[in-house]
Design a protein around this motif. Structure first.
Motif: not given
Lengths: 171, 569, 176
Positions: C118-119, A125-129, A53-54, A134-137, C142-146, A140-141, C51, A143-144
């Motif tokens: 957090l990482l 570029d992007v760090y996702v913790p 979808r993205f 989760t898939p949403e996270a 839980h949706e985070m990105a840095f 989100h990464g 989403y 999208l960021k």
């Protein structure tokens, strides 16, 4: 495409904006999946979350055909040369998302065989913790990252600006 | 029912008069039900041979070989063998002390092929040499690595960097080679990052035309030092690490670890916790098989099934998340029970899953099972006989597909598996198609177990009330001084597991998942060795490849379900 | 080996109806077509979650980003006892304690610095289990990105609960 004084012409900025718009909506990911995060990456591309979808559904394992490397999982010292080589083989512009604690920092493996963060040798570029995120996270990464591409904030943009500036001063 | 792992302490015992005498220094009875033999090195092979070949002992399964380091002892290392007999059910642990200066033992490869990689691992981690091993070199770490990581004097954070120059290639793969028709052969490198290798496996194969003539696997690309890390953490803190061994079915790993530590502690797990453990473990098994089959089918070009299987997974994730708070890495098992009770709608949730999951399995069944294209690609591909599979140390669905109905849940029931009525699926052909069929049936059998378990979910606590082991309930910690002190002691000092050793094994999604745990009575494990089922399975893979086509290699690999986290630890 | 109840799953030879590819292929197509039609016309059973516009119902126990809870007067409940930092397998919590001069005896210590990387965090929830004061709990955020590693090290200001506790998106915590 900058002028010697650092400004850009109207046309080139328009073209640049359009290019960025195109790039951000056609990210072809190369999943460098090694561990648990790779399973969550599979969730992201499968029916519930559907990364398509993205504009990022074309998962390519060949680095030549990919723009976005998603490093999903622990990178060990043994794997590091392979990761570096694959990154080098990707054509520009290229972006990197570091998915999960292990890829970002080594996570809780402060150990003799684990790379303490892939930014030791490739730019991220992007760090996702998350462990795993989760898939949403991860989405989100992504999208960021799209936002960063649109605003020209990625590592690639910085590098390109620097090269352009160097070329302008030299020229 | 109430007994947790004590059933294993009641493992069948061997006839004492059959045991080998010569070279055996001591015979003990372990808390885990194993017969423990301490053997002189000079007589090791004779003892192993008589354990294997004496009628009445018949140890046909070599489960594990590992080293243990005791720096303060004269004979610094113990080489530990775990053997079992499928016919009689008894289990042996054979220990051979060796000194640091002369850390050499004869190789057991001639008796069980399974010794191959296990011996290499012991060499890599401890520097113990195995005389007569065909290919003794590092396996998990890389070529630029110095020292032996699991020795106690090795600093856990000491890294060695590998560069592209010293990447490993097998010796035989360099240089030209002609085939019988004087045509060139070709060396093909698959992996470590290759779509069909599911992560981090690398195979180097020599091709003669389309056929593979020789192959070698390189592993260790995901060696995350689980065993070293567990020595630097407390007993409870190891649980999140166990989740990441076989990350497709993390619950099973945590339960296996907890059961082994509970055996050492002598703690009883409340019945409710046992039933919940069984339910979630079986759901995890379904998830694991779903990933294995889904990915295997994708490699063969059947993408739709992957979506259907992932829908199953997503729905099970929902259940795990509602219980534990995590989707994949649950960290739900605790030593002595479970982290906390299941939510109120647990039963309802499980029943709705029981109603939905079979539909997806049936869909895949209709799409694939009778499809001739699929059958043509998988039948008689990667065939292995039961005898040979056992010699390689195979267990689990892959062994059952070769006709040997060995299942830890039946052979050595734990957590109350003996009260559930289920069948062990077996197939006789031992090929890729048989492995597919066995996994499909196992998912259905798991659903049967869950159905019976949810009908008999007893009320009560989910963790032992022994506060030497489990944290007291929060409301007591907030209000009572005594509980606060227990809480404080447990967090800062950790659980004190009495000195001793135990090998606990459960039926993981891939087979016998064993934990060999040595405790020295402190708050940290002294040594934890995991016996990962797919380590044994994968070592046979290069030999299965010989004579097959490259596309077959992909099909075989997918059907073995190699999980890198468990393989490399 | 003791006798175990087994079920043989062998399929044997391929019957003629399956030899000619057609039967199984039609059966397979029926399955996919059924899914397609049902989602198109019938009761919509589409698995995909749209989403970020739509979010699924998360569990009450989801382990997300941490929250440092406060007392009624707005001060942190944390007494800097280091239990969370000790229980953390990733060693991602850094606490520097200081004395709180005008506090009752039960809370005479407080954290001067409370940082979570957090990482490094693996979101196992052990800190929550270890806390004797219910001072650290987890949210469902839980949706985070840095974009840098430094950004991911969050301190007291970022972690402190923002408003009343029941308005936070509460996740993993004691009592449910």
């Amino acid at each position: 495409m900058r002028q010697p004084d650092g400004s850009s012409t109207f046309l080139t900025t328009r073209v640049e904006t359009m290019l960025r718009w195109v790039r951000k909506n056609s990210l072809w990911p190369l999943p460098f999946g090694t561990a648990c995060c790779a399973i969550e990456f599979m969730s992201v591309v499968s029916s519930h979350y559907d990364l398509a979808r993205f504009g990022a559904e074309v998962v390519r394992f060949s680095p030549r055909q990919a723009d976005l490397m998603i490093v999903a999982g622990t990178i060990t010292d043994k794997m590091a040369p392979a990761l570096k080589r694959i990154y080098d083989q990707m054509a520009e512009p290229k972006y990197v998302i570091s998915m999960g604690a292990c890829a970002c920092t080594g996570g809780f493996y402060r150990a003799y065989h684990v790379v303490q963060g892939i930014d030791e040798f490739i730019p991220v570029d992007v760090y996702v913790p998350g462990c795993p995120p989760t898939p949403e996270a991860l989405m989100h990464g992504v999208l960021k990252l799209q936002e960063m591409i649109q605003n020209g904030e990625t590592h690639y943009d910085r590098l390109k600006n620097r090269n352009d500036d160097a070329a302008a001063t030299a020229g | 029912m109430t007994a947790s792992r004590t059933e294993t302490t009641m493992l069948p015992q061997p006839q004492v008069d059959l045991l080998p005498k010569e070279g055996v220094v001591a015979v003990e009875h372990g808390v885990d039900g194993h017969t423990v033999l301490t053997v002189e090195r000079e007589h090791l092979l004779d003892v192993l041979k008589s354990l294997k070949e004496t009628p009445g002992l018949d140890c046909n399964l070599l489960a594990d070989i590992c080293g243990v380091d005791y720096p303060e002892r004269d004979a610094r290392f113990d080489v530990v063998y775990h053997l079992g007999s499928l016919e009689h059910g008894h289990r042996f642990r054979v220990k051979v002390p060796v000194t640091e200066d002369d850390a050499t033992v004869p190789s057991a490869y001639g008796l069980w092929k399974a010794a191959d990689w296990f011996e290499r691992e012991a060499y890599d981690m401890f520097g113990i040499r195995f005389d007569g091993h065909p290919n003794l070199k590092r396996i998990l770490t890389h070529e630029a690595f110095h020292g032996h990581a699991l020795r106690k004097d090795y600093d856990p954070s000491q890294r060695w960097l590998l560069t592209e120059e010293n990447l490993m290639t097998p010796k035989w793969s360099t240089g030209e080679q002609k085939n019988d028709d004087h045509l060139d052969t070709q060396v093909l490198n698959l992996g470590p990052s290759h779509p069909a290798t599911h992560g981090t496996l690398r195979t180097v194969a020599r091709l003669d035309g389309e056929y593979i003539t020789e192959a070698e696997c390189e592993i260790g690309y995901l060696h995350r030092c689980f065993e070293k890390m567990s020595e630097t953490h407390g007993w409870e803190q190891v649980i999140p690490y166990t989740d990441r061994l076989n990350y497709c079915s993390s619950m099973i790993n945590g339960v296996g670890y907890a059961l082994t530590v509970e055996n050492l502690l002598g703690v009883e797990v409340p019945p409710r916790a046992q039933v919940v453990r069984v339910i979630l473990s079986e759901f995890s098994r379904i998830m694991d098989h779903a990933v294995c089959l889904g990915a295997n089918l994708v490699d063969l070009g059947a993408l739709t099934n992957f979506w259907y299987f992932f829908q199953i997974r997503e729905e099970i994730y929902g259940l795990l998340e509602s219980c534990a708070g995590g989707r994949l890495t649950v960290s739900y098992a605790r030593i002595g029970g479970l982290a906390h009770d299941v939510p109120l709608d647990f039963e309802e949730h499980v029943r709705s899953l029981l109603a939905r999951i079979p539909k997806f399995i049936d869909d895949v069944d209709k799409l694939v099972t009778t499809n001739k294209i699929f059958r043509d690609r998988t039948e008689d591909v990667g065939t292995i006989s039961g005898e040979e599979a056992l010699a390689w140390g195979w267990t689990g669905p892959c062994l059952r597909a070769s006709g040997i109905p060995y299942d830890v849940r039946k052979a050595y029931p734990y957590s109350g598996y003996e009260q559930y009525d289920f069948d062990v699926p077996v197939a006789s052909t031992g090929d890729t198609y048989a492995r597919y069929l066995v996994r499909m049936e196992e998912m259905r059998q798991s659903l049967r177990i869950i159905e019976q378990a949810i009908d008999n979910l007893p009320p009560g606590p989910v963790i032992t009330d022994d506060h030497h082991v489990a944290l007291p309930p929060k409301e007591k910690v907030y209000t009572e001084m005594e509980s606060l002190i227990w809480h404080f002691k447990l967090i800062f000092d950790g659980i004190k597991v009495p000195a001793g050793e135990a090998y606990g094994f459960t039926e993981g999604a891939n087979g016998e998942l064993g934990y060999y745990i040595v405790s020295d009575g402190t708050g940290h494990p002294y040594r934890i060795k995991v016996r990962p089922p797919c380590f044994a399975i994968y070592q046979a893979f290069p030999h299965m490849l010989e004579g097959s086509l490259v596309p077959d290699a992909i099909a075989i690999l997918g059907s073995l379900n190699i999980i890198a986290g468990e393989l490399d630890r | 080996m003791k006798d175990v109840s087994t079920v043989n799953v062998d399929r044997g030879r391929i019957p003629l109806s399956e030899q000619i590819y057609l039967g199984p292929i039609v059966r397979g197509l029926t399955v996919t077509l059924r899914h397609f039609m049902r989602n198109l016309f019938g009761h919509k059973d589409v698995a995909t979650i749209e989403y970020p516009e739509v979010k699924r119902q998360y569990s009450e126990r989801l382990r997300g980003r941490h929250i440092l809870t406060t007392r009624d007067d707005g001060s942190l409940r944390c007494v800097a006892c280091y239990m969370c930092a000790t229980a953390c397998p990733a060693q991602c919590i850094r606490i520097v304690a200081e004395e709180n001069p005008d506090a009752p005896v039960s809370a005479e210590k407080r954290p001067k610095v409370y940082e979570i990387d957090l990482l490094h965090c693996v979101f196992c929830g052990f800190c929550v289990d270890a806390c004797p004061e219910e001072a650290i709990i987890m949210s469902r955020q839980h949706e985070m990105a840095f974009s840098s590693r430094a950004e991911a090290i969050v301190g007291i200001d970022e972690l402190r609960q923002k408003g009343p506790i029941d308005q936070e998106d509460l996740g993993y915590r004691p009592y449910f």
